[in-house]
Write a protein that holds these residues in place. Structure first.
Motif, PDB file in Angstrom:
ATOM      1  N   HIS A 170     -25.673 135.512 -35.651  1.00  0.00           N
ATOM      2  CA  HIS A 170     -27.008 135.666 -36.227  1.00  0.00           C
ATOM      3  C   HIS A 170     -27.142 134.954 -37.566  1.00  0.00           C
ATOM      4  O   HIS A 170     -26.144 134.556 -38.168  1.00  0.00           O
ATOM      5  N   HIS A 176     -29.179 142.568 -33.660  1.00  0.00           N
ATOM      6  CA  HIS A 176     -30.015 141.530 -34.273  1.00  0.00           C
ATOM      7  C   HIS A 176     -29.375 140.164 -34.165  1.00  0.00           C
ATOM      8  O   HIS A 176     -28.172 140.012 -34.303  1.00  0.00           O
ATOM      9  N   HIS A 212     -28.055 134.114 -44.883  1.00  0.00           N
ATOM     10  CA  HIS A 212     -26.637 134.189 -44.527  1.00  0.00           C
ATOM     11  C   HIS A 212     -26.419 133.771 -43.083  1.00  0.00           C
ATOM     12  O   HIS A 212     -27.354 133.752 -42.285  1.00  0.00           O
ATOM     13  N   ASN A 272     -23.834 134.362 -39.777  1.00  0.00           N
ATOM     14  CA  ASN A 272     -22.877 135.353 -39.260  1.00  0.00           C
ATOM     15  C   ASN A 272     -22.049 134.836 -38.087  1.00  0.00           C
ATOM     16  O   ASN A 272     -22.580 134.210 -37.171  1.00  0.00           O
ATOM     17  N   TYR A 332     -18.933 139.799 -46.374  1.00  0.00           N
ATOM     18  CA  TYR A 332     -19.782 138.662 -46.760  1.00  0.00           C
ATOM     19  C   TYR A 332     -19.102 137.906 -47.900  1.00  0.00           C
ATOM     20  O   TYR A 332     -18.562 138.531 -48.809  1.00  0.00           O
ATOM     21  N   GLU A 376     -20.817 135.513 -43.187  1.00  0.00           N
ATOM     22  CA  GLU A 376     -20.464 136.894 -42.851  1.00  0.00           C
ATOM     23  C   GLU A 376     -19.593 136.916 -41.599  1.00  0.00           C
ATOM     24  O   GLU A 376     -19.888 136.213 -40.629  1.00  0.00           O
TER      25      GLU A 376
END
Ligand SMILES: [Fe+2]
Length: 299
Positions: free
Chosen positions: A141, A181, A195, A197, A236, A246
């Motif tokens: 994500h 998400h 950010h 991920n 993170y 992350e």
């Protein structure tokens, strides 16, 4: 009737120093270099052709790419956006080649974030083989900055078929499949990627990376911790070009069965809404506004 996003596909990040971006992505993050030329570097952490493309010069901007199920749905999405008055640009053959896709349209969300919708992106027949054992299982994500969370939330839900899984303050965490998400929208004074991920196999990978990052003097900005929203354990840290990366593990799935009864939960804009273990984020978008500042409410 919105478009149907199949999955997140890639992020393109303008880099002031391609060599430094590649060094960080390999030595620290654990990605594999797929291709490198004078203007770009392609890296991956799963079986997609690439997950991140660093492009030369921060001014080349940031782009978030999502995959559509097929060419017909990409064409239908282009027609829908044009009808709704959203400017859509069809990718040139050079741009499709740069992105390793057969179909490409580009548009902007209300904040101005550049979004690619693609069809038939290249997969790799070779297994991902990272430069270090970070335990990465997939690119999963991106947090995007929003200058108007309610307008962007409406855009992603009504036009791109996303569903709100939870809110933290005004920030919606949005799903496009069973994963809690695949995109999240964080109020910010400027647009762009907030950010990036990657999922890792287990909490052990997160803790191994925690010590690896500390040893290499990487700035850890949040965690190790656990999100009360998705249930994921996380870490993170800060990379070049002010991009936060992350690792997370154990993200909640909202299955077809869950969909029948699931409703999004509202979490307050508070540190405890980001970490249930007590880790305090050193990330401006994850912090409670200074006391006295109004917390904006979604319309
Ligand atoms: Fe995240």
């Amino acid at each position: 009737m919105g478009a149907h996003l199949h999955d997140i596909r890639y992020v393109r990040i303008g880099s002031d120093d391609l060599d430094e971006s590649v060094r960080f992505a390999t030595d620290i993050l654990g990605l594999e270099v797929v291709h490198r030329d004078a203007g770009a570097a392609y890296l991956r952490g799963d079986d997609r052709d690439h997950n991140i493309c660093y492009t030369k010069g921060r001014s080349t901007g940031q782009v978030l790419g999502f995959e559509m199920p097929d060419m017909a749905s990409l064409d239908a999405a282009a027609a829908m956006f044009e009808k709704a008055g959203v400017a859509v640009r069809h990718g040139t053959s050079d741009e499709r080649e740069q992105r390793r896709v057969r179909g490409l349209i580009t548009l902007r969300d209300p904040t101005g974030n550049v979004i690619d919708l693609v069809a038939r992106p290249d997969h790799s027949g070779k297994r991902y083989f990272g430069t270090r054992d970070a335990g990465i299982t997939s690119f999963s994500h991106v947090g995007l900055r929003t200058s108007n969370a309610s307008a962007d939330e409406l855009f992603w839900t009504s036009m791109l078929g996303a569903k709100v899984s939870d809110w933290i303050g005004d920030a919606p965490l949005l799903r496009i499949d069973e994963v809690h998400h695949k995109i999240a929208l964080f109020p910010s004074a400027f647009p762009g990627v907030q950010h990036v991920n990657f999922q890792v196999e287990s909490i052990d990978d997160i803790m191994r990376s925690y010590y690896h990052l500390k040893k290499h003097n990487v700035r850890i900005v949040f965690g190790p911790g656990r999100h009360p929203t998705s249930g994921a354990r996380f870490l993170y840290f800060q990379g070049p070009d002010e991009i936060i990366y992350e690792y997370s593990s154990g993200v909640r799935m909202i299955t077809a069965e869950d969909e029948k009864t699931y409703i999004p939960r509202q979490f307050p804009m508070a540190e405890s809404s980001f970490c249930m273990w007590g880790s305090v984020p050193d990330i401006p978008e994850f912090r409670t506004p200074p006391s006295g500042a109004p917390i904006r409410r979604a319309a």
